[in-house]
Each structure stands twice: as C-alpha cells, then as structure tokens.
Design an enzyme around this catalytic site. Structure first.
Site, mmCIF file in Angstrom:
data_model
loop_
_atom_site.group_PDB
_atom_site.id
_atom_site.type_symbol
_atom_site.label_atom_id
_atom_site.label_comp_id
_atom_site.label_asym_id
_atom_site.label_seq_id
_atom_site.Cartn_x
_atom_site.Cartn_y
_atom_site.Cartn_z
ATOM 1 N N ASN A 10 6.545 38.790 -4.518
ATOM 2 C CA ASN A 10 7.339 38.458 -3.325
ATOM 3 C C ASN A 10 6.838 39.326 -2.156
ATOM 4 O O ASN A 10 6.844 40.553 -2.243
ATOM 5 C CB ASN A 10 8.818 38.721 -3.636
ATOM 6 N N HIS A 13 8.647 41.751 2.276
ATOM 7 C CA HIS A 13 8.751 43.029 2.988
ATOM 8 C C HIS A 13 7.447 43.477 3.646
ATOM 9 O O HIS A 13 7.449 44.450 4.403
ATOM 10 C CB HIS A 13 9.399 44.078 2.083
ATOM 11 N N HIS A 46 10.884 34.355 0.841
ATOM 12 C CA HIS A 46 12.251 33.918 1.133
ATOM 13 C C HIS A 46 12.375 33.670 2.635
ATOM 14 O O HIS A 46 12.287 34.605 3.430
ATOM 15 C CB HIS A 46 13.217 35.029 0.676
ATOM 16 N N ARG A 48 14.732 33.243 5.246
ATOM 17 C CA ARG A 48 16.173 33.412 5.460
ATOM 18 C C ARG A 48 16.612 32.698 6.729
ATOM 19 O O ARG A 48 15.823 32.532 7.665
ATOM 20 C CB ARG A 48 16.531 34.898 5.557
ATOM 21 N N ARG A 52 14.782 37.180 9.217
ATOM 22 C CA ARG A 52 14.629 38.625 9.409
ATOM 23 C C ARG A 52 13.281 39.144 8.900
ATOM 24 O O ARG A 52 12.833 40.196 9.291
ATOM 25 C CB ARG A 52 15.772 39.388 8.750
ATOM 26 N N GLU A 73 11.838 30.674 -1.635
ATOM 27 C CA GLU A 73 13.257 30.979 -1.854
ATOM 28 C C GLU A 73 14.027 30.586 -0.602
ATOM 29 O O GLU A 73 13.609 30.923 0.517
ATOM 30 C CB GLU A 73 13.458 32.483 -2.083
ATOM 31 N N THR A 104 19.801 39.660 -1.368
ATOM 32 C CA THR A 104 20.598 38.662 -2.091
ATOM 33 C C THR A 104 21.508 39.378 -3.088
ATOM 34 O O THR A 104 21.047 39.918 -4.078
ATOM 35 C CB THR A 104 19.670 37.672 -2.813
ATOM 36 N N GLU A 154 16.592 31.389 -12.518
ATOM 37 C CA GLU A 154 16.112 32.769 -12.410
ATOM 38 C C GLU A 154 17.316 33.679 -12.565
ATOM 39 O O GLU A 154 18.279 33.584 -11.789
ATOM 40 C CB GLU A 154 15.422 32.993 -11.060
ATOM 41 N N HIS A 193 14.738 40.569 -9.207
ATOM 42 C CA HIS A 193 15.518 41.323 -8.215
ATOM 43 C C HIS A 193 15.649 42.777 -8.640
ATOM 44 O O HIS A 193 16.194 43.064 -9.697
ATOM 45 C CB HIS A 193 16.908 40.741 -7.963
HETATM 46 N N1 PXP Z 1 14.134 36.757 -6.956
HETATM 47 C C1 PXP Z 1 14.970 36.301 -5.995
HETATM 48 C C2 PXP Z 1 15.638 34.997 -6.192
HETATM 49 C C3 PXP Z 1 15.177 37.044 -4.803
HETATM 50 O O1 PXP Z 1 16.024 36.570 -3.860
HETATM 51 C C4 PXP Z 1 14.465 38.240 -4.621
HETATM 52 C C5 PXP Z 1 14.623 39.009 -3.348
HETATM 53 O O2 PXP Z 1 14.199 38.224 -2.277
HETATM 54 C C6 PXP Z 1 13.595 38.659 -5.644
HETATM 55 C C7 PXP Z 1 13.467 37.905 -6.810
HETATM 56 C C8 PXP Z 1 12.781 39.895 -5.517
HETATM 57 O O3 PXP Z 1 13.598 41.019 -5.475
HETATM 58 P P1 PXP Z 1 12.954 42.417 -5.112
HETATM 59 O O4 PXP Z 1 12.390 42.307 -3.738
HETATM 60 O O5 PXP Z 1 14.099 43.356 -5.224
HETATM 61 O O6 PXP Z 1 11.884 42.692 -6.145
#
Ligand code: PXP
Length: 247
Positions: A10, A13, A46, A48, A52, A73, A104, A154, A193
C-alpha cells in the site's frame, strides 16, 4: 513454496509525504515500480473521499502505468463506483470511511448494509473487478459478505496489531477463527492493517490467508533503510512463516 502468501504494498503514505509540500515528490508511481522490483505481488492504494493522500491523478497513472495488479481501496459511494468503473482495476477493496478518522478504524458493517452492498458488489463484479470487503473477523459479518456475493474478504488486523499480552492472543485467535470461517464459506481470505515486522509472522502463519496488504509500516521503515529493503524484509518474514508452516 506452493503456499506462497501474496504481498500487496500500500503506497498511500508515499502520497502523504508528497502532499505535505504539494508538488510531485515523492511519486507513488515510482514507489509502485520499486515495490514490484522488491517482490510485491500487487499495489494497493486508497482513494479517500477527502483525497488526503492518493489523488485521482495517482489512480489514473497507477492504472495506466504499472504492471502489477492494482487493488483500489474505496468507500461504497456513487463517486467511487464511477472511479472504479472508469479505471477497472484488477481488484476493489470496499472499506468503511469516516471523514474525521486518522485511518480505517474498523471493518465494514456488511450486515447493516446488505442490500446496498449486494448491488454495489454486483456492479463491480460485472465490470471484471475482484471485489473484497474489509471486515472485522466476526462470523455474522463473514456470512453477510458471502451472501452479498463478495468472493474475497480482507480481515482487519488492526486490533491484533494494537493489542498486548493476553488481549493480543485473543485477537489472534479471532483472526484464526475468521480465516477458518472463510474456508468453510468458500471466501478467499486476505488480511491487513497495522502489520509490522513484529506482527506479520503470526498472521502469515494462518494457513488459508492468501494475501496481506501492508503500507504504513513499510513506508515508515523506508525512512531508515529504504523502501526496497523494508519490502524485501517483510517478504522474507512472510516466506519464513510459510516455510515453517509446511515444515
Ligand atoms: N488494508 C486495508 C483495507 C486498509 O484500509 C489499509 C489502510 O489503508 C491497509 C490494509 C494497510 O494498512 P497499513 O497502512 O496500516 O499497513
């Protein structure tokens, strides 16, 4: 290794850091290419409602320019359905979204939104997207996910990652039970997550989890050792958990 676990990286960030100053650096698409070279099996982003981190332009470029499967996402809104239908990513993961949340915070309430989600999942599936629902490991939510026609769920690992001591063991057991319920219902099981080098081994050792989506920790760790190194180490830990499982 025939039970290899897929890693979705992901890159949200990377965009958070870029957006702190505006401009184009660091570029999430460059991060996605680097992730592919480091052993990622997919890229997750993601979009949003408040934009952001990831922007519409990022999604456009990721869909057009990267070779790895893209997992988008998004919340189950009309606006996001249009985005998904326009870009037709390989996968869509539907997540709950609250404007004020930092990240989330919990899983989707599939039970409370069955009719809406059934139609929504149907539209995306017809367009050829593999749809997953991001949910807490609760049996009634998993049964509802199956009944709305989602092929994948998930499991939200945030509570496990945040917990300590006996509570952590309880949260891990909930994830194991959730994964077992997926097997029983015929749902493909993903998880994600909050995962880090410390927490990934236990989750990767749950046999029927086939994909992990990890972002914040990998990008944070990249500050100290680079993105390539943080992804390779995560990949190695996931492989280690699977090797131990089949030993
Ligand atoms: N899975 C989902 C559905 C999420 O919303 C997120 C955060 O955007 C993640 C995984 C990844 O989480 P993290 O950034 O904490 O590893």
């Amino acid at each position: 290794m025939n039970n290899r676990l897929r890693l979705g990286v992901n890159i949200d960030h990377v965009a958070t850091i870029r957006n702190a100053r505006g401009g184009r650096h660091p570029d999430p698409v460059k991060a996605a290419r680097l992730a592919a070279a480091a052993g990622a099996d997919g890229i997750t982003a993601h979009l949003r409602e408040d934009r952001r981190h990831i922007s519409d332009d990022d999604i456009q470029r990721l869909a057009a320019e990267i070779e790895l499967p893209l997992n988008l996402e998004m919340a189950a809104t009309g606006e996001m359905l249009e985005v998904a239908l326009r870009h037709q990513p390989h996968a869509v993961c539907i997540v709950p979204e609250k404007r004020q949340e930092v990240t989330t915070e919990g899983g989707l309430d599939v039970v409370g939104a069955q009719a809406h989600l059934e139609a929504y999942v149907g539209r995306l599936s017809q367009a050829g997207c593999r749809v997953s629902l991001f949910i807490d490991p609760e049996r009634h939510q998993l049964i509802a996910a199956k009944s709305v026609g989602a092929p994948v769920v998930e499991l939200h690992t945030g509570a496990f990652c945040d917990a300590e001591g006996a509570a952590r063991e309880r949260e891990l057991e909930r994830l194991r039970e959730g994964a077992a319920t997926c097997l029983e219902l015929g749902l493909e099981c993903h998880a994600g997550h909050g995962l880090s080098f410390d927490s990934v081994l236990d989750v990767a050792a749950i046999p029927n989890v086939v994909e992990l989506n990890i972002g914040h920790f990998l990008v944070g760790e990249a500050i100290f050792g680079g993105l390539d190194s943080s992804i390779r180490r995560m990949r190695a830990l996931m492989d280690q958990a699977r090797t131990e499982l089949s030993a």
